[in-house]
Scaffold this motif. Structure first.
Motif, PDB file in Angstrom:
ATOM      1  N   GLU A 493       0.833  -1.207   0.000  1.00 47.50           N
ATOM      2  CA  GLU A 493       0.000   0.000   0.000  1.00 47.50           C
ATOM      3  C   GLU A 493       0.864   1.252   0.000  1.00 47.50           C
ATOM      4  OE1 GLU A 493      -0.567   0.559   4.779  1.00 47.50           O
ATOM      5  OE2 GLU A 493      -2.302   0.204   3.525  1.00 47.50           O
ATOM      6  N   ASP A 494       2.060   1.110   0.506  1.00 46.75           N
ATOM      7  CA  ASP A 494       2.944   2.264   0.568  1.00 46.75           C
ATOM      8  C   ASP A 494       3.859   2.343  -0.639  1.00 46.75           C
ATOM      9  OD1 ASP A 494       2.059   3.140   3.056  1.00 46.75           O
ATOM     10  OD2 ASP A 494       3.239   1.598   4.046  1.00 46.75           O
ATOM     11  N   PHE A 495       3.612   1.487  -1.565  1.00 50.28           N
ATOM     12  CA  PHE A 495       4.558   1.389  -2.661  1.00 50.28           C
ATOM     13  C   PHE A 495       3.829   1.527  -3.995  1.00 50.28           C
ATOM     14  CE2 PHE A 495       7.250  -0.987  -5.617  1.00 50.28           C
ATOM     15  CZ  PHE A 495       8.438  -0.331  -5.389  1.00 50.28           C
ATOM     16  N   PRO A 496       4.297   2.432  -4.832  1.00 47.10           N
ATOM     17  CA  PRO A 496       3.600   2.661  -6.111  1.00 47.10           C
ATOM     18  C   PRO A 496       3.963   1.601  -7.133  1.00 47.10           C
ATOM     19  CG  PRO A 496       5.485   4.116  -5.939  1.00 47.10           C
ATOM     20  CD  PRO A 496       5.448   3.348  -4.656  1.00 47.10           C
ATOM     21  N   GLY A 497       3.528   0.385  -6.861  1.00 49.01           N
ATOM     22  CA  GLY A 497       3.981  -0.758  -7.657  1.00 49.01           C
ATOM     23  C   GLY A 497       3.765  -0.609  -9.146  1.00 49.01           C
ATOM     24  N   ARG A 498       2.588  -0.142  -9.509  1.00 46.15           N
ATOM     25  CA  ARG A 498       2.308  -0.079 -10.952  1.00 46.15           C
ATOM     26  C   ARG A 498       3.168   0.953 -11.642  1.00 46.15           C
ATOM     27  NH1 ARG A 498      -4.179  -0.364 -11.594  1.00 46.15           N
ATOM     28  NH2 ARG A 498      -4.508  -2.439 -10.741  1.00 46.15           N
ATOM     29  N   GLN A 499       3.314   2.081 -10.975  1.00 48.38           N
ATOM     30  CA  GLN A 499       4.151   3.115 -11.580  1.00 48.38           C
ATOM     31  C   GLN A 499       5.586   2.629 -11.704  1.00 48.38           C
ATOM     32  OE1 GLN A 499       3.135   6.678 -12.380  1.00 48.38           O
ATOM     33  NE2 GLN A 499       4.925   6.165 -13.618  1.00 48.38           N
ATOM     34  N   VAL A 500       6.045   1.992 -10.653  1.00 47.53           N
ATOM     35  CA  VAL A 500       7.421   1.502 -10.669  1.00 47.53           C
ATOM     36  C   VAL A 500       7.593   0.460 -11.775  1.00 47.53           C
ATOM     37  CG1 VAL A 500       9.128   0.161  -9.358  1.00 47.53           C
ATOM     38  CG2 VAL A 500       7.882   2.013  -8.247  1.00 47.53           C
ATOM     39  N   ALA A 501       6.632  -0.448 -11.883  1.00 43.53           N
ATOM     40  CA  ALA A 501       6.737  -1.477 -12.920  1.00 43.53           C
ATOM     41  C   ALA A 501       6.748  -0.836 -14.302  1.00 43.53           C
ATOM     42  CB  ALA A 501       5.580  -2.463 -12.796  1.00 43.53           C
ATOM     43  N   ALA A 502       5.884   0.148 -14.494  1.00 48.46           N
ATOM     44  CA  ALA A 502       5.835   0.809 -15.800  1.00 48.46           C
ATOM     45  C   ALA A 502       7.147   1.524 -16.086  1.00 48.46           C
ATOM     46  CB  ALA A 502       4.674   1.801 -15.829  1.00 48.46           C
ATOM     47  N   ASP A 503       7.647   2.231 -15.092  1.00 50.92           N
ATOM     48  CA  ASP A 503       8.908   2.954 -15.297  1.00 50.92           C
ATOM     49  C   ASP A 503      10.060   1.994 -15.543  1.00 50.92           C
ATOM     50  OD1 ASP A 503       7.741   5.414 -15.090  1.00 50.92           O
ATOM     51  OD2 ASP A 503       8.309   5.769 -13.007  1.00 50.92           O
ATOM     52  N   MET A 504      10.060   0.923 -14.790  1.00 51.98           N
ATOM     53  CA  MET A 504      11.148  -0.041 -14.973  1.00 51.98           C
ATOM     54  C   MET A 504      11.105  -0.646 -16.364  1.00 51.98           C
ATOM     55  SD  MET A 504      11.704  -2.152 -11.508  1.00 51.98           S
ATOM     56  CE  MET A 504      12.654  -1.493 -10.165  1.00 51.98           C
ATOM     57  N   ASN A 505       9.915  -0.989 -16.799  1.00 49.26           N
ATOM     58  CA  ASN A 505       9.820  -1.546 -18.146  1.00 49.26           C
ATOM     59  C   ASN A 505      10.331  -0.557 -19.180  1.00 49.26           C
ATOM     60  OD1 ASN A 505       8.866  -4.241 -18.015  1.00 49.26           O
ATOM     61  ND2 ASN A 505       6.874  -3.501 -17.348  1.00 49.26           N
ATOM     62  N   LEU A 506      10.007   0.701 -18.955  1.00 48.05           N
ATOM     63  CA  LEU A 506      10.432   1.724 -19.912  1.00 48.05           C
ATOM     64  C   LEU A 506      11.958   1.862 -19.934  1.00 48.05           C
ATOM     65  CD1 LEU A 506       9.432   3.946 -21.859  1.00 48.05           C
ATOM     66  CD2 LEU A 506       9.574   5.525 -19.941  1.00 48.05           C
ATOM     67  N   VAL A 507      12.545   2.016 -18.761  1.00 51.10           N
ATOM     68  CA  VAL A 507      13.992   2.230 -18.760  1.00 51.10           C
ATOM     69  C   VAL A 507      14.741   0.958 -19.164  1.00 51.10           C
ATOM     70  CG1 VAL A 507      13.973   4.149 -17.133  1.00 51.10           C
ATOM     71  CG2 VAL A 507      14.201   1.838 -16.263  1.00 51.10           C
TER      72      VAL A 507
END
Ligand code: HEM
Length: 882
Positions: A493-507
């Motif tokens: 809940e404290d972690f923006p998992g989806r955003q992080v996953a999306a950003d990681m996929n991008l980079v």
């Protein structure tokens, strides 16, 4: 600065190579290339690992190609690969990891090297040694209930018709898959990842709104779609590589997508409720037509996010979080009140499925309760808070209590059984008592399968409705959650998992692209200003997340040696020369490297195994029989859930483990890892290689070369069940296993010591990681042995990698690499893979979505994005058993 140095270094190397003494490089076989471009055009394809394999089959276990002027020697000979990767004192191949050319991009915004990429052995040793303690078998044991809990939620979410744990963070992904499936059916061209089609679907102007309810996940889609249409990026693609197309994860989405989320309503009741859910999602859709990746990030990830996460995770709040109401991020929309952690705690139950008469043993009950397994929500373990997969600090008040029934609960036909009280905002349970669940989940588990219609595959082994899901996406998010919860003690809940996953996929995609085009540093800056700005924004967001984790570590204060959680271990790392504790600047890249390393490796390994089993129904059926034999299968015709697995179950499933081995052989996710640059004249096999040359032990070619394996392209789990099943052929490795000759001025690269095909030596991963890395050598140990031991020693026969062509020494199977920089998270990763498959295959029958166009088509969709994955995701038809 570092990029300018890279360029300088490159030209220095080039000059030295051209003007310096002659080596054997010219004798190394390989494909002819263009005088200027070398073989760039051949590897400028998303599945360049396939090209490497073709060359390996043609030219043998050591061949060369060139990226422009940069020579690259690719090794798939088992003995030479072990020598290149291994490190015996005094006989190491002097080399640098060339990761800084690409991996640092993905792990930090400052360009600093992490231990993963550094050439500074002091730094590498300090961090690796510290982190290795965190991957001990004891910690894997601790992580198991966390992984199990998330994977049970994933399993639950795959049945869109079933009742769901309120706040199940994976359910949105299922609904999104359903939407996509429907769109694909209406617009078949979308299935081919046709970016233009995606653009047409979305209005063609790049301004499509995020799919309803997708939140930050859709931002990844937006970024991918955006990449497609960026003219300057296309210059790199289309200019150099005819027909090259990046079709990564094109997620068509527009505001109309929200109109029909569920493609597989199991019956009329569900149809209508599906419509309800649908409408709800439509309301949740990102309101702005210009909603985009950057918009999301900039509006929802605040500058002070670090402090926020630190304070929340170090001081678990008893107040249930309410969903974000920002209306833009889409994560936990206002209508999706998350009340899971506030559900009535059943302190004796300890879990959704278990309470439902699942024959969990006492040990399991204890373990699960302690870890919060089966909790209504992943966040429950931290004091009964709800799941909030949301970019933290989006500026909305998250502490307000929203008493609203989640639409998913109403969407389910068995919603009446989902009795979790919604929104009681003051769950104050401890980790133990929070590890209990709403009784609704119990019913969910036992009542799914009631529906019989709506199966898009028109079949399946179970009686329940089937759903088409992008399993790759579910696994990425869930195992990312496991990573932060198990290793950093931060609840999802404290972690923006989806955003992080999306950003990681991008980079990662960008990093991968840079790996293939080493001369592109300057070119990219000039030709892709906008694309680079987007990537930079993702980097900055990721850096903020890593910074937040750093704050978590420091906020918790110094920990005694006895505390071996990863966060605690990292907190103790000292600078190798100054002896000072690493500060933010030093630790953030390390955190980023670890997260990158653990992000999509395990999840994609599970996805590939599911793909292989979906494509081989007999093998899948045999796995089910094996699971049934241990009470881990939901039996057809019964409503009872299967027994929850315990850690000790995992090594006791020889056929399943053989399937995992075989899938990891055919699809080693870190297929192209371990790129190294030799720093002095070095013998590689029979050839003396000049400094500056990249030496690349290519795991994909090692695992799939006809020189190493009989019928390498056939999925044959049986080959792992036969001890000494190695093929009679001994053509691999033979020529190059003459180790240890150290000629004058030539560093020994023929280190020998590669212990047979694969010894079953078993190290505890905790010490094994450190010993393998720091003690050097390690070449006799099976790359899988450490984890086998940690998990209870899987069959030794399986560790030998039957069906290969042995005899020359070395290892032809090393999905976790080998030697000094072999995988630290091996035991954890393997536990996750096995647990995921036990949970998912015990509850569903999987078939390939016919829309994929068959097994061969999926294999053609493989892309290397630093890890091996399926372009556009892996869509499976999941039919509930029972
Ligand atoms: C099935 C899952 C996994 C597979 C197949 C896998 C594979 C690999 C491979 C092949 C390498 C070597 C890369 C190279 O030489 O460049 C590696 C390194 C590494 N892996 Fe994994 N990995 C998995 C899961 C994990 C997990 C869950 C973690 C947890 C954080 C992790 C952490 C690491 C780290 C830290 C390294 C770098 C070690 C070093 O540079 O000294 N891995 N992994």
């Amino acid at each position: 600065m570092s990029s300018a140095l890279d360029e300088l270094r490159f030209y220095g190397t080039l000059a030295a190579t051209l003007l310096g003494p002659r080596y054997d490089l010219g004798r190394v076989p390989g494909p002819p290339g263009h005088p200027l471009l070398g073989n760039i055009t051949a590897v400028m394809r998303p599945d360049y690992h396939v090209q490497m394999l073709e060359w390996a089959n043609t030219y043998g276990g050591i061949f060369k190609f060139s990226l422009g002027f940069q020579p690259v020697v690719v090794v798939s000979d088992p003995a030479v690969a072990v020598q290149v990767l291994g490190r015996a004192p005094g006989r190491a191949i002097p080399r640098k990891c060339v990761g800084y050319k690409f991996f640092d991009l993905a792990t930090n915004a400052s360009g600093a090297h992490s231990f993963f990429t550094t050439s500074d052995e002091g730094q590498w040793a300090a961090v690796r040694k510290a982190a290795a303690a965190a991957f001990s078998s004891a910690n894997v044991k601790k992580a198991f209930p966390i992984a199990l809990r998330h994977l049970l939620l994933v399993a639950e979410s795959l049945d869109p018709a079933g009742p769901h744990t309120p706040g199940n963070p994976y359910l949105d992904l299922t609904h999104h898959s359903q939407q996509q499936h429907q769109q694909h059916q209406r617009h078949p061209q979308m299935q081919k990842g046709d970016g233009a089609a995606a653009a047409r679907m979305s209005g063609g102007d790049g301004s499509e709104a995020a799919p309803a309810g997708k939140g930050d996940s859709s931002s990844g889609a937006a970024s991918s779609r955006w990449l497609w249409r960026t003219p300057d990026l296309n210059w790199m693609r289309s200019g150099l590589s005819l027909g090259f197309r990046r079709r990564s994860r094109s997620r068509p989405g527009n505001s109309t997508a929200a109109a029909k989320p569920a493609s597989t309503p199991p019956g009329s009741a569900t149809t209508s409720t599906g419509a309800t859910a649908n409408a709800t999602h439509a309301a949740d859709a990102a309101p702005s037509a210009s909603s985009s990746f950057v918009d999301l990030g900039s509006s929802c990830v605040g500058a002070d996010s670090s402090a926020s996460l630190a304070s929340r995770s170090s001081s678990p709040s008893a107040t249930a979080s309410a969903p974000c109401s920002c209306g833009r991020c889409g994560a936990n929309s206002p209508r999706r009140a998350v009340a899971a952690a506030t559900a009535t705690a059943d302190t004796k139950g300890g879990g959704a499925e278990r309470t439902a008469a699942a024959p969990a043993g006492p040990a399991e009950a204890e373990e699960l309760a302690a870890g919060g397994v089966g909790a209504g929500a992943p966040g429950a373990a931290a004091g009964g808070r709800s799941i909030h997969s949301h970019p933290f600090d989006c500026g909305t008040d998250e502490t307000s209590s929203v008493d609203e029934t989640p639409p998913h609960a109403t969407a389910a036909p068995a919603a009446a059984t989902c009795t979790a009280p919604a929104g009681a905002g003051s769950g104050s349970g401890s980790a133990t008592d929070a590890g209990t669940s709403a009784s609704g989940t119990i019913d969910a588990e036992s009542s799914t399968g009631a529906g019989t219609s709506g199966n898009p595959s028109g079949g399946g082994t179970g009686g329940g409705p089937a759903a088409v899901v992008d399993i790759q996406e579910h696994l990425e998010l869930s195992l990312l959650h496991v990573f932060v919860e198990a290793l950093f003690g931060v609840t999802p809940e404290d972690f923006p998992g989806r955003q992080v996953a999306a950003d990681m996929n991008l980079v990662l995609e960008e990093a991968n692209s840079r790996l293939k085009v080493p001369l592109s540093g300057l070119a990219r800056a000039v030709t892709q200003p906008v694309a680079q700005a987007r990537i930079r924004a993702a980097q900055v967001r990721l850096a903020a997340v890593y910074g937040s984790l750093y704050d978590v570590i420091r906020a918790r204060g110094p920990q005694p040696e006895a505390v071996t959680d990863l966060w605690a271990c990292l907190g103790r790392v000292r600078h190798p020369r100054t002896g000072e504790l690493l500060g933010r600047q030093g630790l953030v890249p390390e955190i980023g490297a670890l997260m990158m390393a653990g992000f999509d490796t395990s999840s994609h390994s599970v996805a590939w195994a599911l793909f292989a089993l979906a494509a081989n129904p007999e093998a899948q059926q045999r796995v089910r029989q094996e699971l049934d034999g241990r009470g881990l299968l939901r039996r057809p015709g019964t409503a009872a859930p299967p027994r929850l697995p315990v850690l000790d179950d995992l090594p006791q499933l020889p056929y399943l483990n053989a399937c995992i081995d075989e899938a990891m052989r055919m699809y080693p996710v870190a297929a192209t890892a371990s790129v190294r640059e030799v720093t002095e004249p070095t013998r590689v096999g029979d050839f003396v290689i000049p400094p500056g040359v990249i030496v690349w032990p290519m795991l994909y070619a090692l695992h799939n070369s006809v020189h190493n394996w009989d019928q390498p392209d056939v999925f044959k789990p049986e080959r792992w069940l036969q001890s000494n099943a190695g093929g009679s052929s001994s053509d691999s490795g033979g020529s190059s296993s003459k180790g240890g000759n150290e000629e004058a001025g030539v560093a020994g690269a023929g280190g020998g010591g590669a212990g047979g095909a694969r010894s079953a030596a078993a190290n505890d991963e905790g010490s094994g990681g450190a010993a393998g890395g720091l003690g050097g050598g390690g070449s006799g140990a099976s790359s899988r042995s450490g984890s086998s031991a940690a998990l209870g020693a899987a069959a030794a026969a399986a560790a030998d990698g039957g069906g290969g062509k042995g005899g020359g020494g070395g290892k032809r199977y090393m999905p976790f690499s080998d030697g000094m920089k072999s995988c630290l998270g091996q035991a954890l990763g393997l536990m996750e893979v096995r647990t995921a498959l036990v949970v998912l295959l015990g509850r569903y029958a999987f078939a390939l979505d016919p829309g994929h166009g068959g097994e061969a088509a999926v294999r053609r969709s493989m892309i290397m994005s630093l890890t091996l994955k399926i372009r556009g995701g892996l869509r499976l038809v999941a039919t509930p058993l029972g």
